[in-house]
Design an enzyme around this catalytic site. Structure first.
Site, PDB file in Angstrom:
ATOM      1  N   THR A 121      30.848  56.304  30.860  1.00  0.00           N
ATOM      2  CA  THR A 121      30.975  55.272  31.889  1.00  0.00           C
ATOM      3  C   THR A 121      30.618  53.857  31.428  1.00  0.00           C
ATOM      4  OG1 THR A 121      28.720  55.768  32.645  1.00  0.00           O
ATOM      5  CG2 THR A 121      30.530  56.893  33.781  1.00  0.00           C
TER       6      THR A 121
ATOM      7  N   ASP B 258      14.104  62.037  39.193  1.00  0.00           N
ATOM      8  CA  ASP B 258      15.363  61.416  38.769  1.00  0.00           C
ATOM      9  C   ASP B 258      15.180  59.943  38.397  1.00  0.00           C
ATOM     10  OD1 ASP B 258      18.009  60.994  38.189  1.00  0.00           O
ATOM     11  OD2 ASP B 258      18.741  61.131  40.241  1.00  0.00           O
TER      12      ASP B 258
END
Length: 665
Positions: free
Chosen positions: A304, A431
């Protein structure tokens, strides 16, 4: 008469050419190889949208310039499969007519690229430039000269004036060091209130762009998923476009169509694709030079972010950081695309460091290196951030620190060998990847010059590291909503607060799962000693769950949701790097859901993507507001600046378009 549709997925270039050959062999008697039958088919199948001459109509764009970027195989795929993202349907025709249409489009492409477009232009300073004319209009010309380079020219009577490109933005962060600080000062606090849009270039069918434009020699390069556009940086007019179909069957961010930009070196421009390939294009023509697969997208790998090009290498990493892949950083030879080295961000079983992964989850560990790293030219060291461990919210089968997740790696550029690492959040179950810019600065520290690495980490602490050794210099909170750790100890490890790991019944922890900040850009003003970051004051309800890894799916093993009783706020903060104190801040009126970053300039300004949808500028020293433009954008990108033909521009991706601002004439 047979009619057939051919899907692009699973059909390689050789297969497409074979299909074209089959179509030719099966054409009905009376078919012909000349362009006339194809012209008739074009009139029926294409002209309704693209105009009788292919130069555009009410329903479709000019296709002549776009044809130059396609070889025979990709041209055949385009006709057969269409371009759904732009609303172009597939074409269902008898085989003979389909063959003739493809042949006619090849003729148009070759004519557009060929001799009848050759010219010799005379410049106002006495040069004669010969080459192919690209996309000419009355006011300016793009010339692909015989030296293979693009020359951007402006009409000046019967001749042309060559434009200048004074200050580029040559890499994703603006500088290889990662600092979005520009020496440009034409736009400053005294005149920024007069800033206006100078040009806009929309990328149809692309959604919200996350790219940062790169400008080299007056040419701007911007990306969407699997496509690269080369633009005239002075007016936004397209020079060339490279595009390939989006991949199917992907997982995670790559499936969402994200691409953040390019790297440039010499005649080459480099980008990644959604299915974890690295491409090299000729930066003057868009021609594909090589295509290297980093990893198998069927195993949840994607890509990405913008690569980094240094010392003859192109360095990149894959996405898949919530999908159970094994992370790595890879270096490719910029000329050939051949792999030179690869550093795995998680040790394999039995290797040193594997003891920090006690349990079965070492087999699907994540810790991907998906964001663009930074580079210290003096030491020849790469600094690359790494992602969170997997599964995201359940650490029961990965006991230990989980190296090298949530870290910054210091890698030897030539060999990929690890010099040192610093782990921000050992055994992360929230996360909080470390995929934030690792900014390299040289500054005076307690009376002595130091080579430092700065990062506002997703876990809520602002870190200052010695970039030669990785030793912690300082760590201070930069958000107020911080409930998982009391402080960062002298050894660099967080001092944890009790009962903060996710549990099946749910637990609220701050910062939120989005982090105290994220991948959006930061900046450092060397004269002021201030570091600028878009901070997020928010919390998340984390719930631990179960489940095994599966190809094509994410690997969270739990869920998250916004804490119902916690208000979220986005705040632009200026941090004094020597003390960690907040020098000033600007809270933003919005839902704290935009992802726009910042830019600092020698004009004593900080530009930032405001959470309310405006691009704004404040004084770098005080945060006093000086300008805003209501773009009404849900930002997914960060601003940059460059100087072209005597004018400073500030540009940003706003929704599906690039918008460039400058002072009025």
């Amino acid at each position: 008469m047979t009619r057939r549709r051919v899907r692009a997925a699973g059909v390689g270039a050789a297969g497409v050419l074979a299909l074209v050959s089959v179509a030719a062999a099966e054409r009905p008697a009376g078919g012909t190889d000349d362009a006339q039958p194809g012209r008739s088919t074009f009139a029926v199948a294409c002209a309704h949208c693209h105009g009788a001459d292919g130069k555009g109509g009410e329903r479709g764009p000019d296709i002549l310039a776009r044809l130059r970027a396609r070889d025979d195989a990709s041209l055949a795929l385009l006709v057969r499969d269409g371009l759904p993202a732009a609303g172009m349907p597939s074409v269902a025709l008898p085989d003979g007519e389909l063959h003739d249409l493809i042949a006619y489009l090849r003729t148009l492409r070759d004519r557009e690229s060929g001799g009848e477009r050759r010219v010799t232009l005379h410049t106002a300073d006495g040069l004669a430039l010969s080459g192919r004319l690209l996309n000419p209009i009355a006011s300016d010309v793009q010339l692909l000269a015989d030296d293979g380079r693009i020359h951007l020219l402006r009409a000046q009577g019967a001749k042309y004036r060559r434009v200048t490109s004074e200050t580029d933005w040559p890499t994703y962060h603006g500088q290889l060091s990662g600092n979005r600080y520009s020496p440009l000062a034409q736009i400053d606090a005294s005149n920024v209130s007069r800033l206006v849009p100078r040009w806009v270039h929309a990328l149809p069918g692309t959604g919200r762009l996350e790219t940062t434009p790169v400008v080299v020699d007056g040419i701007m390069y911007v990306t969407a998923v699997n496509e690269c556009h080369a633009l005239d940086a002075g007016n936004g007019r397209e020079i060339w476009l490279y595009r390939r179909p989006r991949s199917t069957g992907l997982a995670g961010d790559a499936a969402g169509g994200i691409n953040r930009g390019v790297a440039v070196s010499g005649r080459r421009v480099f980008m990644v694709t959604d299915n974890a390939h690295v491409l090299a294009l000729d930066r003057f023509t868009g021609a594909l030079l090589w295509d290297t697969e980093m990893a198998d997208s069927r195993l949840n790998y994607g890509a990405t972010s913008a690569p980094l090009a240094v010392r003859g290498l192109v360095i990149a990493g894959p996405s898949g950081g919530d999908e159970g892949v094994r992370g790595f950083v890879v270096a490719l030879d910029e000329v050939t695309g051949r792999e030179v080295w690869r550093f795995w961000t998680v040790p394999a079983r039995g290797e040193p460091g594997a003891e920090t992964w006690k349990g079965r989850d070492i087999d699907h560990p994540c810790a991907t290196a998906w964001f663009t790293g930074t580079y210290d030219a003096d030491s020849g060291t790469l600094f690359w951030p790494t992602g969170n461990p997997c599964p995201d919210y359940d650490g029961s089968e990965r006991a230990g620190d989980n190296l090298y997740s949530d870290s910054v790696l210091a890698l030897d550029t030539a060999t990929g060998r690890l010099g040192w690492h610093f782990q921000y959040t050992p055994h992360d179950v929230w996360d909080w990847d470390a995929e934030q810019p690792a900014v390299l600065v040289d500054a005076d520290w307690q009376g002595k010059p130091r080579h430092l690495l700065l990062q506002a980490n997703r876990n809520g602490f602002f870190y200052v590291l010695d970039r030669a050794t990785g030793a912690l210099v300082a760590a201070t909170p930069f958000v107020r909503k911080l409930t998982w750790a009391r402080e960062i100890g002298a050894d660099g490890r967080p001092v944890l607060l009790p009962d903060r790991e996710p549990v099946p019944e749910g637990r609220i922890v701050c910062p939120s799962v989005e982090g105290a900040t994220n991948w959006f850009s930061t900046a450092f003003h060397p004269a002021l000693g201030l570091y600028y970051v878009q901070a997020l004051e928010s919390c998340t309800l984390y719930t631990r769950g179960g489940g095994d890894w599966q190809a094509g799916k994410s690997y969270y093993r739990g869920t998250t949701q916004t804490a119902a009783d916690q208000e979220s706020l986005k705040v632009l903060r200026a941090i004094d790097i020597r003390t960690g104190a907040i020098a000033w801040e600007r809270p933003q009126a919005g839902r704290a859901r935009s992802w726009g970053g910042v830019l600092a300039t020698a004009g004593s300004l900080v530009f930032y993507a405001d959470d309310g949808g405006s691009l704004a500028a404040v004084e770098a020293a005080t945060g006093a507001p000086r300008w805003q433009f209501p773009a009404n954008a849900a930002w997914k990108a960060s601003p940059m600046t460059y100087a072209f033909d005597g004018r400073q521009y500030v540009a940003i991706a706003a929704g599906p378009a690039i918008v460039a601002f400058g002072l009025p004439d």
